[in-house]
Design a protein around this motif. Structure first.
Motif, PDB file in Angstrom:
ATOM      1  N   LYS B 366       0.670  -1.473   0.198  1.00 21.53           N
ATOM      2  CA  LYS B 366      -0.164   0.185   0.241  1.00 21.53           C
ATOM      3  C   LYS B 366       1.085   1.038  -0.224  1.00 21.53           C
ATOM      4  N   PRO B 367       0.837   2.570  -1.134  1.00 21.18           N
ATOM      5  CA  PRO B 367       1.496   3.118  -0.831  1.00 21.18           C
ATOM      6  C   PRO B 367       1.157   4.396   0.374  1.00 21.18           C
ATOM      7  N   HIS B 368       2.367   4.749   0.524  1.00 23.81           N
ATOM      8  CA  HIS B 368       1.935   5.465   1.873  1.00 23.81           C
ATOM      9  C   HIS B 368       1.298   6.591   1.860  1.00 23.81           C
ATOM     10  N   ILE B 568       7.321  -2.110   5.199  1.00 28.39           N
ATOM     11  CA  ILE B 568       6.840  -0.929   4.439  1.00 28.39           C
ATOM     12  C   ILE B 568       5.995   0.082   5.274  1.00 28.39           C
ATOM     13  N   TYR B 569       4.949  -0.410   6.139  1.00 26.03           N
ATOM     14  CA  TYR B 569       3.374   0.456   7.032  1.00 26.03           C
ATOM     15  C   TYR B 569       4.371   1.344   7.688  1.00 26.03           C
ATOM     16  N   GLY B 570       5.130  -0.067   8.227  1.00 27.59           N
ATOM     17  CA  GLY B 570       5.959   0.737   9.622  1.00 27.59           C
ATOM     18  C   GLY B 570       7.034   1.559   9.324  1.00 27.59           C
ATOM     19  N   ILE B 571       7.500   2.159   8.183  1.00 20.59           N
ATOM     20  CA  ILE B 571       8.960   2.377   7.961  1.00 20.59           C
ATOM     21  C   ILE B 571       8.186   4.393   8.330  1.00 20.59           C
ATOM     22  N   TYR B 572       7.156   4.442   7.444  1.00 18.61           N
ATOM     23  CA  TYR B 572       6.729   5.506   7.546  1.00 18.61           C
ATOM     24  C   TYR B 572       6.829   6.340   8.551  1.00 18.61           C
TER      25      TYR B 572
END
Lengths: 617, 617
Positions: B366-368, B568-572
């Motif tokens: 999912k895009p940020h 990736i979710y967690g990176i934002y």
């Protein structure tokens, strides 16, 4: 009794013209398909019988002439075709056929019936067909006629024209067997893109034509439909893999056919059968939805192209299909419309004075005497018409050929074996040849590659670049000095100064007549045809003349390049081949379809004119 | 002392900005290059020092600002550039630059000097360059100026324009190192075709730019020239593999750059650096003679394309190169001239009312939030301008992605290992990730494929067909019903009736800002970019806005598609990325370069106008 007599003929045809399977040496164990059902041949015979049953009984030849080697005259002599049907089927100029259809002088039902009858005659003499669907084709022809009657307009640029299709172009509701017993009963649920577009153009697909098992062969034979014969001499092959088209078109059983070519499959049968063809560059014409061999092999791709008795058919087909914007239907097709200016040779000085280069010998296999004479004939005719002809020496032929063979063998034969597995034997001539020479490259061995395929492909762009540079050789030093090592440029300097664009046309020798049954000589012609496939060069084949024992004497042996060359030298005997067509290949650059069509037209016109005015020696 | 101070800066750059090699975990034994010479790093340092020595001392920044993360303003602030040089280098409209060169308002020497100075400033801040050859470039610029003075005419459509080139485009007499220690000292004996054509067009190739070791990575780092930084935030990567171009162009150290892209290498750095780019379809632009990775892998091909601060640069470059008839020089290039009518959107109703489809989420990652906002912004702006925007749901993303990864891994990593062997370690982030998830596909394992690669490629035409059909989805039932199973068409029906041509444009989310050093997150962006490479769809990237922590809050967790998505979710974290550019991808069909350029211009113009008139939320 009608059925008995016809049955007898077919059985006779399947046995007498074909070596019995029991005579075959056993295949290497790795290539034997396991668990072959005991009735595999019965299944094939049953399908063949169904084909026979699909022929209207009134179109059956009685008696079938069995002793005659050249059967070309039989359609005129057999009495099955009316005078009008003979006139229709012998109208080789497709523009005229289409004009007569457009004007309503001939209905599509008339034209389709005429060609269908002649196709069925050709079938009985050469075994060129697979799917026969008379009613369906005539219904389509009637639909086309009705449209014209109702609206006064044609459906499209191929309005009413019957078109034959190699047994790869799926049509909804018909089987697409492609030479595999296992594929019997596989009914297509949709038309391939080409067929969709042919309908859109108003055409009448009316028969499908025979192929070799596996498709990867320059002859035409499979266990389901049997072997296709060359109508100029039924003890010869019509070539392959589009050999059904070749035999059918030679007999004028179709005005226009569509075949495919991955290393010569359009060009070999066209040359062997006295036809014109175009091998377009990859992805110019829509292949999507057609069945194929070696799917997933993406380095040297199969292409489809037209075959016909005139360049008019080749041009009209190509232009019509491009006019449908085929890239909208097939995502692999190039977004490149027909270019009228390329057809008018804008990159070749308008075509008034062209410069051709002839490769007399590719340095791997020396062409036989009739081919050499054909090249001399063409050279003389072109020069007499004011064009220039220079010599062109080969380079890297063998290297490029071996690279291509490696690519074709990249799956270790899995593709073929999977299709034969549990259904039929792999046909002998597709197996490793017993005639192993220094040119042999690995073909059908399992397991596969010891090193990555990609490593073997590294040189391919360089081959293409080097070759293309060589086409420009007058211009070589100026423009391409840094594209590669120039030492392989062995051609003479051009005589035509700076008219470099015209240098891009080459004539190559295609030994069209030496192919005979069960000799597994595909490699011979492949040496000349694979080049264009490997480099994706657009090329055509055109007929020049035919073998004449009085003019095409055996030559004294030359210093043989290799065992293959020696072997092929030994095959030629002038008196075996009288009357067999001889064709040549005209090579352009990548995606130069329009220009190649125009140049071939020019060459064909010049040859025609020159044959009227000068002796052929 | 000048030299001391500059040496110190460079050493500082190479160590502080880069984790020490000793901190790396040992690579798996199969990937260890054997017999690494003890002095490999010394050899790299020596080459790096030679690069430093090639910079004129008066262009060295003193002091080098080290604490600043965003270095975008430094070229204006540092005092090295004159007012004219600032004006020249900030002329992002390439048409204006060329006009001023043509009129002689600015000489090529002036323009080249201005960009060279700014490029060297960018180099000191982001480490974006490889080859620096000031004298040679200025000599070329003078030659161009002299021609204009002497003849009153320009040399070609790029007359006098400095152009930066990714470190793959060989130039005679210069090394082409492409990120490999082993390639140090490999001096090219000829220009690649692109460089030949740039000269023909009157351009001034003036610097070459950094790449990652192996090229197959979305970051830019190698042992010879070190790591390239993102000028918007030097703790971030500019992306890759054309990351040197990305950083250089973002800092306006070049008016126009040329990069390459096999699965996102033009698009990732363009998005991360706020630039425009075009990823043309394969073989539209001439690659021949440039060095490359994975040569011989012919299923998904690398392409070259322009990168610039304006669409004007993208269009002018593409049109100029096509105008040279590049197929005459590079046999792999399509014979397809620039089409003005395709540029005028003849297949898209002239462009007055277009219909765009937005894919909000590809169903894999999912895009940020900033990307989602960018898509909303674009949707609103397009609708306000009278165009239609519909939703577009993903299909087969993961399947196509995995297929592409298999193709890239087909040689089992041999290509990389061979280049590193005996010269340097393979850089860790190119090795098998420790972060193995359900999305993992085989990457660098030896030996290679257990089954033929070709078998894995069989589905590719169907992917392409299915996707292209999906672009037509309003038209799907009518035209493409038999190209595949329609159940994967999950998008809504179009709102725009029968204007089907306009449906072929898609907007996709490219998560441009989450890439950080040493996180090996290439896969993230690749999920969105590899699609077009695998299907060979023409596409562009254009900048939309930048991350704003007040507008781009973290969203509550969604139901994660897979571990990768969760990770990736967690990176934002909104406050990590303020000011980082956000770009989107615009996707057209195969070989639709002209139309994609025009559509991207339309979108860019609309965005520009809308930012003047409305709030960005």
């Amino acid at each position: 009794m009608e059925s008995d007599s016809s049955e007898q003929v077919w059985i006779d045809f399947k046995t007498a013209q074909q070596l019995p399977l029991s005579a075959m040496p056993p295949p290497p164990s790795s290539l034997t398909t396991s668990l072959l059902p005991h009735n595999w041949q019965e299944k094939c015979d049953h399908r063949k019988q169904a084909q026979l049953d699909s022929i209207p009984s009134e179109w059956i030849l009685k008696p079938l002439p069995k002793e005659q080697l050249n059967v070309m005259a039989i359609p005129r002599q057999c009495g099955l075709l009316s005078q009008l049907e003979l006139e229709i089927t012998e109208t080789v100029d497709i523009a005229t056929l289409l004009e007569n259809l457009r004007l309503g002088l001939w209905s599509s039902v008339q034209v389709t019936t005429a060609f269908y009858k002649r196709a069925v005659i050709a079938q009985q003499l050469t075994n060129c067909l697979t799917e026969i669907f008379v009613e369906r084709a005539l219904a389509r022809a009637k639909e086309v006629d009705d449209h014209l009657a109702r609206t006064g307009t044609v459906l499209g640029p191929l309005h009413g024209l019957p078109i034959s299709l190699k047994d790869q172009f799926s049509m909804e509701g018909l089987e697409t067997i492609m030479g595999y017993a296992k594929w019997i009963g596989r009914v297509a649920t949709s038309d391939c893109v080409l067929v969709q577009l042919l309908y859109e153009c108003g055409a009448v697909p009316f028969v499908r034509t025979n192929v070799p098992q596996t498709l990867m062969h320059g002859e035409t034979h499979n266990h389901v439909f049997g072997r296709t014969l060359n109508p100029y001499n039924t003890s010869f092959t019509p070539g392959g893999s589009s050999g059904g088209e070749g035999a059918l078109l030679a007999m004028k059983g179709s005005p226009l056919g569509v075949g495919t070519d991955i290393s010569g499959s359009l060009r070999i049968p066209s040359a062997f059968c006295g036809l014109y063809t175009l091998r377009p560059s990859y992805a110019r014409l829509p292949y999507y939805g057609a069945v194929n061999a070696l799917e997933g092999q993406e380095s040297i791709n199969s292409v489809l192209g037209p075959m016909a008795n005139s360049m008019s058919g080749v041009k009209i087909f190509t232009k019509a299909i491009l006019g449908t914007e085929p890239w909208r239907r097939d995502p692999l097709v190039l977004r490149k419309p027909w270019s009228e200016s390329e057809y008018q040779l804008e990159y070749h000085g308008g075509g008034g004075r062209l410069c051709f280069a002839i490769m007399w010998d590719n340095g791997v296999v020396k062409p036989h005497p009739p081919l050499h004479r054909a090249m001399r004939t063409v050279k003389r005719a072109l020069e007499a018409a004011g064009h220039q002809v220079i010599d062109w020496e080969n380079h890297r032929h063998l290297e490029i050929y071996k690279n291509a063979e490696t690519i074709f063998a990249a799956d270790g034969g899995h593709d073929y074996l999977a299709e034969c597995e549990g259904a039929e034997p792999l046909i002998q001539t597709m197996q490793l040849s017993e005639h192993v020479t220094d040119l042999e490259v690995p073909k059908s061995s399992i397991p596969i590659l010891e090193e990555p395929l990609v490593k073997k492909l590294v040189g391919r762009p360089h081959h293409r670049s080097a070759w293309e540079a060589s086409l420009d050789f007058g211009n070589y030093t100026k423009k391409n000095a840094n594209l590669g090592n120039p030492t392989w440029i062995t051609g003479k300097q051009p005589l035509c100064g700076q008219q470099l664009d015209d240098l891009s046309m080459q004539l190559f020798a295609l030994p069209s007549h030496i192919q005979r049954f069960r000799m597994a000589l595909t490699r011979i012609d492949s040496f000349y045809t694979t080049l264009c496939s490997a480099l994706d060069l657009t090329c055509s084949v055109f007929p020049v003349n035919s073998v004449d024992p009085t003019l095409d004497d055996i030559q004294p042996p030359h210093e043989f390049y290799n065992h293959e060359d020696e072997h092929i030298y030994g095959i030629y005997e002038a008196d075996k081949f009288p009357g067999c067509p001889v064709g040549l290949q005209l090579i352009g650059r990548v995606q130069e379809e329009e220009a190649v069509i125009r140049m071939t037209e020019i060459v064909a016109e010049i040859l025609k004119a020159s044959f009227m005015g000068m002796s052929d020696s």
